[in-house]
Design a protein around this motif. Structure first.
Motif, PDB file in Angstrom:
ATOM      1  N   PRO A  38       0.023   8.493  -0.643  1.00  0.00           N
ATOM      2  CA  PRO A  38      -0.646   8.381  -1.939  1.00  0.00           C
ATOM      3  C   PRO A  38      -0.867   9.716  -2.635  1.00  0.00           C
ATOM      4  O   PRO A  38      -1.055   9.746  -3.857  1.00  0.00           O
ATOM      5  CB  PRO A  38      -1.989   7.726  -1.592  1.00  0.00           C
ATOM      6  N   PHE A  72       0.777  -1.024  -5.236  1.00  0.00           N
ATOM      7  CA  PHE A  72       0.783   0.404  -5.574  1.00  0.00           C
ATOM      8  C   PHE A  72       2.229   0.829  -5.789  1.00  0.00           C
ATOM      9  O   PHE A  72       3.077   0.608  -4.933  1.00  0.00           O
ATOM     10  CB  PHE A  72       0.218   1.244  -4.419  1.00  0.00           C
ATOM     11  N   PHE A 121       0.824  -1.203   0.000  1.00  0.00           N
ATOM     12  CA  PHE A 121       0.000   0.000   0.000  1.00  0.00           C
ATOM     13  C   PHE A 121       0.862   1.259   0.000  1.00  0.00           C
ATOM     14  O   PHE A 121       1.980   1.262   0.515  1.00  0.00           O
ATOM     15  CB  PHE A 121      -0.907   0.014   1.233  1.00  0.00           C
ATOM     16  N   PRO A 122       0.329   2.370  -0.540  1.00  0.00           N
ATOM     17  CA  PRO A 122       1.128   3.595  -0.600  1.00  0.00           C
ATOM     18  C   PRO A 122       1.112   4.344   0.734  1.00  0.00           C
ATOM     19  O   PRO A 122       0.052   4.572   1.309  1.00  0.00           O
ATOM     20  CB  PRO A 122       0.396   4.415  -1.673  1.00  0.00           C
ATOM     21  N   ALA A 163      -9.096   2.328 -15.120  1.00  0.00           N
ATOM     22  CA  ALA A 163      -9.109   3.762 -14.818  1.00  0.00           C
ATOM     23  C   ALA A 163      -8.150   4.481 -15.745  1.00  0.00           C
ATOM     24  O   ALA A 163      -7.022   4.037 -15.938  1.00  0.00           O
ATOM     25  CB  ALA A 163      -8.711   4.000 -13.365  1.00  0.00           C
ATOM     26  N   CYS A 169      -1.618  -0.802  -9.331  1.00  0.00           N
ATOM     27  CA  CYS A 169      -2.045   0.594  -9.365  1.00  0.00           C
ATOM     28  C   CYS A 169      -0.817   1.483  -9.455  1.00  0.00           C
ATOM     29  O   CYS A 169      -0.110   1.692  -8.466  1.00  0.00           O
ATOM     30  CB  CYS A 169      -2.869   0.948  -8.138  1.00  0.00           C
ATOM     31  N   ILE A 170      -0.587   2.007 -10.655  1.00  0.00           N
ATOM     32  CA  ILE A 170       0.478   2.994 -10.834  1.00  0.00           C
ATOM     33  C   ILE A 170      -0.157   4.330 -10.499  1.00  0.00           C
ATOM     34  O   ILE A 170      -1.128   4.751 -11.130  1.00  0.00           O
ATOM     35  CB  ILE A 170       1.005   2.973 -12.266  1.00  0.00           C
ATOM     36  N   ILE A 171       0.393   4.977  -9.493  1.00  0.00           N
ATOM     37  CA  ILE A 171      -0.326   6.069  -8.842  1.00  0.00           C
ATOM     38  C   ILE A 171      -0.659   7.232  -9.765  1.00  0.00           C
ATOM     39  O   ILE A 171      -1.753   7.786  -9.706  1.00  0.00           O
ATOM     40  CB  ILE A 171       0.453   6.528  -7.599  1.00  0.00           C
ATOM     41  N   GLU A 172       0.248   7.598 -10.631  1.00  0.00           N
ATOM     42  CA  GLU A 172      -0.012   8.707 -11.537  1.00  0.00           C
ATOM     43  C   GLU A 172      -0.743   8.179 -12.771  1.00  0.00           C
ATOM     44  O   GLU A 172      -0.220   7.276 -13.456  1.00  0.00           O
ATOM     45  CB  GLU A 172       1.322   9.338 -11.940  1.00  0.00           C
ATOM     46  N   PRO A 173      -1.928   8.682 -13.109  1.00  0.00           N
ATOM     47  CA  PRO A 173      -2.627   8.186 -14.297  1.00  0.00           C
ATOM     48  C   PRO A 173      -1.801   8.398 -15.564  1.00  0.00           C
ATOM     49  O   PRO A 173      -1.021   9.342 -15.652  1.00  0.00           O
ATOM     50  CB  PRO A 173      -3.897   9.042 -14.335  1.00  0.00           C
TER      51      PRO A 173
END
Lengths: 590, 197
Positions: free
Chosen positions: A361, A391, A357-358, A475, A416-420
């Motif tokens: 975030p 993440f 987990f981040p 997303a 989940c790569i935090i930056e879209p």
């Protein structure tokens, strides 16, 4: 059973095999553990339907609006354990409007009336009020298990009703709920004669607890196996509790914060040494590294370690985890960093599930050194790894391809790569190739979340190869309607699809309307949908409930809006109950 | 009416291998559906570096204006709603600015991300939307109102039926939300909000 041949007296004709009494079939069906198997049996013929439904003991309602509570009670009159889920998954991230629905009250009322023998109730993402809890306490004589996950709407007053009223309670399991603190000493309401507790989890409760009462409760419940504490328990009291419950199998330590004192350390160490059955450990939220060695004696026995809210980092953390050679489940913050995961890879070869987990975030800058390397290492060295939630801030196609090659046994892969829109950081290409490799290699994949820069072509791969995929989360991905079309026209086993911020429009939705009835639900927010398409979908598919949600500040009610109006959020689900009547103002069923 | 099952061709800058056969099956029409929202194009793969901008469709609070996303164009790095996908409890512990809001007499509390707002005014607007009082004239009916009119109306409402908003600070004290504390200081210290009816 005689079958023809020479018998002196005429034998009574044996009944044909399929006309056996219901009780025989009910007994046979009791050996079918999976609901889907029971469902299949029920579909075979009328007598099996009758026998199966009348003997069903456990019922899981995955969408509380798919059927009415009365439908459930009428169809399955003998249920003893029921689980109901409410809000869509994205409610966890604040995307579902307030007061959307998912009230537990109708279910509790129907159960109180039709299932008086119910022993277990589980609610997930539902609104549970104190009245509900009072009704539960008053209605079911043999009530044993209450599990509330990600629910809201109740307070410690409701818990008091449960404590006072449920004489046979075995499990009170409160996971990640929003509980209002009314300063009621609910723990004190368990009678002195009450000793049946096996599970007590109040980790999500933000408020004080009477520790003396807790100690007495723990002492007299000799069968207590799971104890998960909240923030209010100081470290020295934790040690006392452990001494009173050395038989504990699962422990949530709560805050675990204190300045280092050698006396307290020894006390803790001794307490843990007495817990020979401890297998699952969580909490340690504010633990200082100096205390971690107190856990050393239980490390080897641990199969599950959840440090996902623990801010501890550095060599002590890594040393501690590396001693847990039998870990099957590890949840941790990205503070472990790549080099920590490398140690996990070499020490914890039995690992089956990893979640990272981040810790920050919302920070743009990279604060911790956690990259694709950590995941590559663990995937390479842990042959039983099948479930990942990761993440991170950067990824490459090469890493994903390597991971896919090493671990074809993934059943759940959530990245989940935090930056879209983040591309492969070495080649600046989309991550299509990497995720395609995952779905092509992992034939048993049931759950997938994709992220980073992705074009329609990754969805072509997913549609074509992910035959067992049941849940897909997308997303900020794709570049046209084709992306959604690939998914809806492929993915044979798809049950839940949730999409946000993708350029998917009306056409693939309407072209694949029939697919939606084979799925449990579809969520699309901030895409390119229009109201007209939603209306068309609803007209075409009467057994779907088509819910449209817009910003309360614009255009409610929807009746006055034109077909061209954009739709902010669409939530579609199949239902036999018809349109629900409890929608708030900003939700409309078209 | 016959449903046109044409699918848009993929982005011409990013040619799709094999995309051709699908277009052949269904009557394709080049270019996206004319009614696509502006930002649908903004998320095309051809953009090399993209900031996660949440661009509203029209000037006044587009479809995504929940919880007061700051539309100040100089603020490039906008917080996206619900992203990254971490649960509320994690947001609170990571100092994301998410705090609980309770209104007296309302059973279910709400959560609001204070750090998504730029000023007390914005926060109060969000709170008014979250807890519309019976005295407010339908919070959401007239999207046609200009931003300014909304402001005036909102001030009017506050004067007539003021919300009293209080907050709990780091020390556990309950204080009135107001301008005597600079906004930035407030954001850092606020732990919980309570609205007195």
């Amino acid at each position: 059973m005689g079958r023809g041949g020479s018998r002196a007296a005429p034998a009574a004709a044996a009944p044909p095999w399929h006309v056996l009494p219901d009780e025989v079939w009910e007994h046979a069906f009791s050996f079918l553990p999976a609901d889907s198997d029971r469902g299949a049996a029920a579909a075979a013929c009328r007598s099996w339907l009758r026998a199966e439904r009348r003997s069903r003991r456990r019922l899981a309602v995955a969408n509380c609006y798919a059927a009415s509570p009365q439908d459930a009670v009428d169809r399955f009159p003998a249920v003893r354990a029921v689980e109901v889920k409410g809000k869509p998954h994205f409610a966890d991230f604040g995307l579902v409007p307030p007061a959307w629905g998912a009230a537990a009250a109708p279910w509790v009322a129907a159960a109180a009336d039709g299932w008086p023998l119910v022993e277990e109730i589980s609610f997930k993402r539902m609104v549970v009020t104190d009245d509900c809890l009072e009704m539960i306490a008053a209605s079911f004589r043999n009530f044993q298990v209450l599990r509330l996950v990600s629910c809201e709407g109740f307070s410690t007053a409701g818990l008091a009703a449960i404590a006072a009223g449920c004489r046979n309670l075995r499990e009170l399991d409160l996971q990640e709920n929003e509980i209002e603190d009314c300063s009621i000493h609910w723990l004190s309401l368990f009678p002195e004669s009450f000793t049946s507790l096996v599970t007590l989890n109040f980790s999500c409760l933000e408020g004080d607890v009477n520790i003396t009462v807790l100690e007495r409760l723990v002492t007299r419940c000799r069968n207590l196996k799971t104890l998960k504490l909240n923030n209010a328990i100081p470290l020295d009291k934790l040690a006392n509790l452990l001494r009173k419950a050395p038989q504990i199998v699962e422990l949530g330590t709560g805050r675990f914060s204190a300045d280092y004192h050698p006396d307290l350390f020894s006390k803790l160490e001794a307490a843990f040494a007495g817990c020979k059955s401890l297998r699952r450990l969580s909490g340690a939220w504010d633990a200082v590294p100096e205390y971690l060695p107190a856990f050393y004696c239980v490390c080897e026995g641990l199969t599950s370690l959840n440090l996902s809210y623990a801010t501890v980092r550095g060599p002590e953390l890594i040393k501690f985890i590396s001693r847990c050679k039998n870990l099957q489940l590890l949840w941790v913050m990205d503070l472990i960093e790549d080099h920590g995961l490398a140690v996990v890879a070499s020490s914890c070869n039995k690992l089956q599930e990893l979640r990272v987990f981040p810790s920050a975030p919302f920070d743009a800058a990279e604060q911790v050194s956690l990259t694709e390397r950590g995941l590559v290492d663990v995937s390479a060295s842990c042959p039983m790894l099948e479930s990942v939630l990761y993440f991170c801030r950067r990824m490459t196609n090469e890493a994903l391809i390597t991971i896919a090659k090493n671990r074809p046994n993934f059943t759940c892969f959530r990245l989940c790569i935090i930056e879209p829109h983040t591309p492969d950081y070495t080649t600046h290409q989309p991550l299509d190739a990497g995720f395609s490799a995952i779905v092509e290699s992992c034939k048993g994949l049931r759950r997938l979340s994709v992220s980073g820069l992705l074009t329609d072509s990754v969805f072509k791969s997913i549609g074509a190869h992910a035959d067992r995929l049941e849940m897909l989360s997308i997303a900020f991905a794709g570049n046209s309607d084709l992306g959604l079309h690939y998914i809806l026209s492929g993915c044979k086993s798809l049950k839940k699809l949730e999409i946000r911020d993708c350029p998917f429009g009306d056409k693939p939705l309407l072209a694949n309307a029939a697919k939606l009835e084979t799925m449990r639900s579809l969520w699309m927010s901030t895409c390119s949908l229009t109201l007209g398409a939603c209306r068309q979908l609803a007209r075409k598919m009467p057994r779907l409930s088509v819910e449209v949600m817009n910003d309360p500040r614009r255009g409610c009610p929807l009746d006055s809006l034109t077909d061209e109006s954009p739709v902010e959020t669409l939530y579609v689900y199949r239902t036999i109950a018809g349109p629900r009547s409890d929608t708030p103002a900003c939700v409309q069923i078209v | 009416m016959e449903l046109e099952l044409g699918l848009a061709l993929p982005n011409p800058h990013q040619p799709l291998a094999g995309g051709g056969e699908l277009v052949g099956l269904l009557s394709g029409s080049a270019g996206a559906c004319g009614k696509k929202r502006v930002f649908g194009d903004a998320f095309g793969a051809s953009k090399a570096t993209l900031l996660p901008l949440f661009v509203p469709e029209d000037g006044d609070g587009g479809g995504g204006d929940r919880d007061g996303v700051d539309h100040d164009p100089s603020n490039k790095k906008k917080r996206l709603e619900g992203w990254p996908p971490v649960k509320c409890a994690r947001r609170r512990s990571c100092g994301g600015g998410y705090v609980k809001v309770k209104m007296e007499g309302v059973a279910i509390g709400r959560k609001v991300d204070v750090s998504l707002h730029g000023s007390y005014q914005e926060l109060l607007r969000t709170l008014e939307r979250m807890f519309p009082s019976a005295n407010q004239q339908g919070a959401g009916a007239d999207a046609d109102h200009a931003e300014e009119e909304e402001e005036v109306a909102s001030h009017e409402r506050r004067r007539r039926h003021p919300y009293v908003v209080t907050y709990e600070d780091g020390e556990g004290d309950w204080l009135l939300v107001g301008d005597d504390v600079p906004w930035e200081v407030f954001v850092k210290s606020v732990k919980r909000l309570k609205i007195l009816a």
